[in-house]
Write a protein that holds these residues in place. Structure first.
Motif, PDB file in Angstrom:
ATOM      1  N   GLU A 258      48.142  30.711  42.756  1.00  5.52           N
ATOM      2  CA  GLU A 258      47.071  30.613  41.759  1.00  5.52           C
ATOM      3  C   GLU A 258      46.241  31.890  41.746  1.00  5.52           C
ATOM      4  N   GLY A 259      45.981  32.451  42.917  1.00  2.58           N
ATOM      5  CA  GLY A 259      45.248  33.716  42.999  1.00  2.58           C
ATOM      6  C   GLY A 259      46.022  34.847  42.353  1.00  2.58           C
ATOM      7  N   ILE A 260      47.321  34.924  42.637  1.00  2.00           N
ATOM      8  CA  ILE A 260      48.171  35.951  42.037  1.00  2.00           C
ATOM      9  C   ILE A 260      48.138  35.839  40.514  1.00  2.00           C
ATOM     10  N   ALA A 261      48.166  34.617  40.006  1.00  4.53           N
ATOM     11  CA  ALA A 261      48.187  34.381  38.558  1.00  4.53           C
ATOM     12  C   ALA A 261      46.935  34.894  37.848  1.00  4.53           C
ATOM     13  N   THR A 262      45.821  35.032  38.564  1.00  8.17           N
ATOM     14  CA  THR A 262      44.602  35.548  37.914  1.00  8.17           C
ATOM     15  C   THR A 262      44.747  37.007  37.527  1.00  8.17           C
ATOM     16  N   GLY A 263      45.613  37.740  38.233  1.00  7.91           N
ATOM     17  CA  GLY A 263      45.760  39.166  37.988  1.00  7.91           C
ATOM     18  C   GLY A 263      44.697  40.008  38.659  1.00  7.91           C
ATOM     19  N   ASP A 264      43.711  39.387  39.298  1.00  9.92           N
ATOM     20  CA  ASP A 264      42.628  40.133  39.926  1.00  9.92           C
ATOM     21  C   ASP A 264      42.451  39.831  41.409  1.00  9.92           C
ATOM     22  N   ALA A 265      43.320  39.007  42.001  1.00 17.09           N
ATOM     23  CA  ALA A 265      43.171  38.659  43.411  1.00 17.09           C
ATOM     24  C   ALA A 265      43.977  39.569  44.329  1.00 17.09           C
ATOM     25  N   THR A 266      45.102  40.074  43.849  1.00 12.03           N
ATOM     26  CA  THR A 266      45.997  40.869  44.670  1.00 12.03           C
ATOM     27  C   THR A 266      46.975  41.615  43.778  1.00 12.03           C
ATOM     28  N   LEU A 267      47.585  42.639  44.312  1.00 12.13           N
ATOM     29  CA  LEU A 267      48.653  43.322  43.582  1.00 12.13           C
ATOM     30  C   LEU A 267      50.013  42.684  43.857  1.00 12.13           C
ATOM     31  N   GLU A 268      50.062  41.755  44.812  1.00 13.31           N
ATOM     32  CA  GLU A 268      51.315  41.047  45.089  1.00 13.31           C
ATOM     33  C   GLU A 268      51.786  40.344  43.820  1.00 13.31           C
ATOM     34  N   ARG A 269      53.077  40.222  43.694  1.00 14.85           N
ATOM     35  CA  ARG A 269      53.648  39.585  42.499  1.00 14.85           C
ATOM     36  C   ARG A 269      54.076  38.149  42.750  1.00 14.85           C
ATOM     37  N   GLU A 270      54.301  37.816  44.038  1.00 10.83           N
ATOM     38  CA  GLU A 270      54.635  36.435  44.388  1.00 10.83           C
ATOM     39  C   GLU A 270      54.209  36.158  45.820  1.00 10.83           C
ATOM     40  N   ALA A 271      53.942  34.896  46.081  1.00  8.80           N
ATOM     41  CA  ALA A 271      53.558  34.501  47.432  1.00  8.80           C
ATOM     42  C   ALA A 271      54.780  34.591  48.339  1.00  8.80           C
ATOM     43  N   PRO A 272      54.587  34.989  49.585  1.00  9.21           N
ATOM     44  CA  PRO A 272      55.717  35.115  50.513  1.00  9.21           C
ATOM     45  C   PRO A 272      56.244  33.749  50.939  1.00  9.21           C
ATOM     46  N   ASP A 273      57.367  33.765  51.634  1.00  6.62           N
ATOM     47  CA  ASP A 273      57.838  32.523  52.238  1.00  6.62           C
ATOM     48  C   ASP A 273      57.105  32.327  53.568  1.00  6.62           C
ATOM     49  N   TRP A 274      57.244  31.136  54.142  1.00  7.87           N
ATOM     50  CA  TRP A 274      56.536  30.822  55.382  1.00  7.87           C
ATOM     51  C   TRP A 274      56.914  31.783  56.503  1.00  7.87           C
ATOM     52  N   GLY A 275      58.179  32.112  56.645  1.00 10.81           N
ATOM     53  CA  GLY A 275      58.619  32.990  57.727  1.00 10.81           C
ATOM     54  C   GLY A 275      57.883  34.315  57.723  1.00 10.81           C
ATOM     55  N   HIS A 276      57.792  34.927  56.563  1.00  7.54           N
ATOM     56  CA  HIS A 276      57.082  36.213  56.466  1.00  7.54           C
ATOM     57  C   HIS A 276      55.596  36.031  56.773  1.00  7.54           C
ATOM     58  N   PHE A 277      54.979  35.016  56.185  1.00  5.47           N
ATOM     59  CA  PHE A 277      53.554  34.766  56.409  1.00  5.47           C
ATOM     60  C   PHE A 277      53.293  34.523  57.892  1.00  5.47           C
ATOM     61  N   ASP A 278      54.116  33.697  58.504  1.00  6.96           N
ATOM     62  CA  ASP A 278      53.954  33.343  59.913  1.00  6.96           C
ATOM     63  C   ASP A 278      54.051  34.574  60.817  1.00  6.96           C
ATOM     64  N   ARG A 279      54.976  35.461  60.527  1.00  8.19           N
ATOM     65  CA  ARG A 279      55.154  36.675  61.338  1.00  8.19           C
ATOM     66  C   ARG A 279      54.024  37.687  61.140  1.00  8.19           C
ATOM     67  N   SER A 280      53.401  37.683  59.986  1.00  5.35           N
ATOM     68  CA  SER A 280      52.433  38.734  59.668  1.00  5.35           C
ATOM     69  C   SER A 280      50.967  38.309  59.763  1.00  5.35           C
TER      70      SER A 280
END
Length: 173
Positions: A28-50
């Motif tokens: 939802e934050g990504i969809a605003t266009g003003d929350a982040t430059l990311e284009r999609e939310a990561p998967d759990w594995g990436h989020f968990d590691r980082s």
């Protein structure tokens, strides 16, 4: 509604079971266009590691389930920066403007200090006035602007406001 009047809001450690709601709020934050430059939310594995497990929180409403989250991410692998981290905070669209972000971010600050972090950094898109105001309300200070740092999904170059918050209890000696 002031942050102290958010009805039945609890702040809890994030678990893998919370991930679907956390990912939805991130999207939802990504969809605003003003929350982040990311284009999609990561998967759990990436989020968990980082994101260190001890510094990942969710804001849970008795009525709506998870309505926000905050987490720290790595700054540098160099040992001298072990107490420095990037911070992220996201609030569900339906809950914005009701103090959720402030509650979860204040809790993250407390949790980060207990974990030994002395400096939190945030990079906020220059047009994201609510996020800039939130960060400044909880003690972050603007330290600069990175002009045209990255492109968003529409190809526009965006400026990032750099903020930092120094702990008054960790690393102050």
């Amino acid at each position: 509604m002031p942050s102290s009047s958010v009805p039945r809001l609890t702040i809890e450690p994030m678990t893998v079971g919370d991930w679907p709601a956390v990912r939805r709020i991130y999207a939802e934050g990504i969809a605003t266009g003003d929350a982040t430059l990311e284009r999609e939310a990561p998967d759990w594995g990436h989020f968990d590691r980082s994101h260190p497990a001890e510094c990942r929180l969710v804001a849970r409403s008795a009525f709506d389930g998870i309505v926000g989250w905050a987490a720290l991410g790595g700054y540098s692998a160099r040992k001298v920066y072990a107490g420095v981290a990037w911070e992220s905070v996201y609030v569900a669209e339906r809950s914005r403007g009701h103090g959720v972000g402030r509650r979860v971010l204040e809790a993250l600050i407390e949790t980060s200090e207990a974990a030994g972090y002395w400096t939190l950094l945030a990079g906020v898109l220059a047009e994201n006035d609510p996020s800039l105001a939130l960060h400044q309300r909880v003690g972050f200070q603007v330290v600069g602007i990175q002009h045209r740092l990255g492109q968003d999904a529409r190809g526009r170059w965006r400026d990032i406001v750099m903020l930092e918050r120094r702990s008054e209890v960790v690393g102050s000696d």
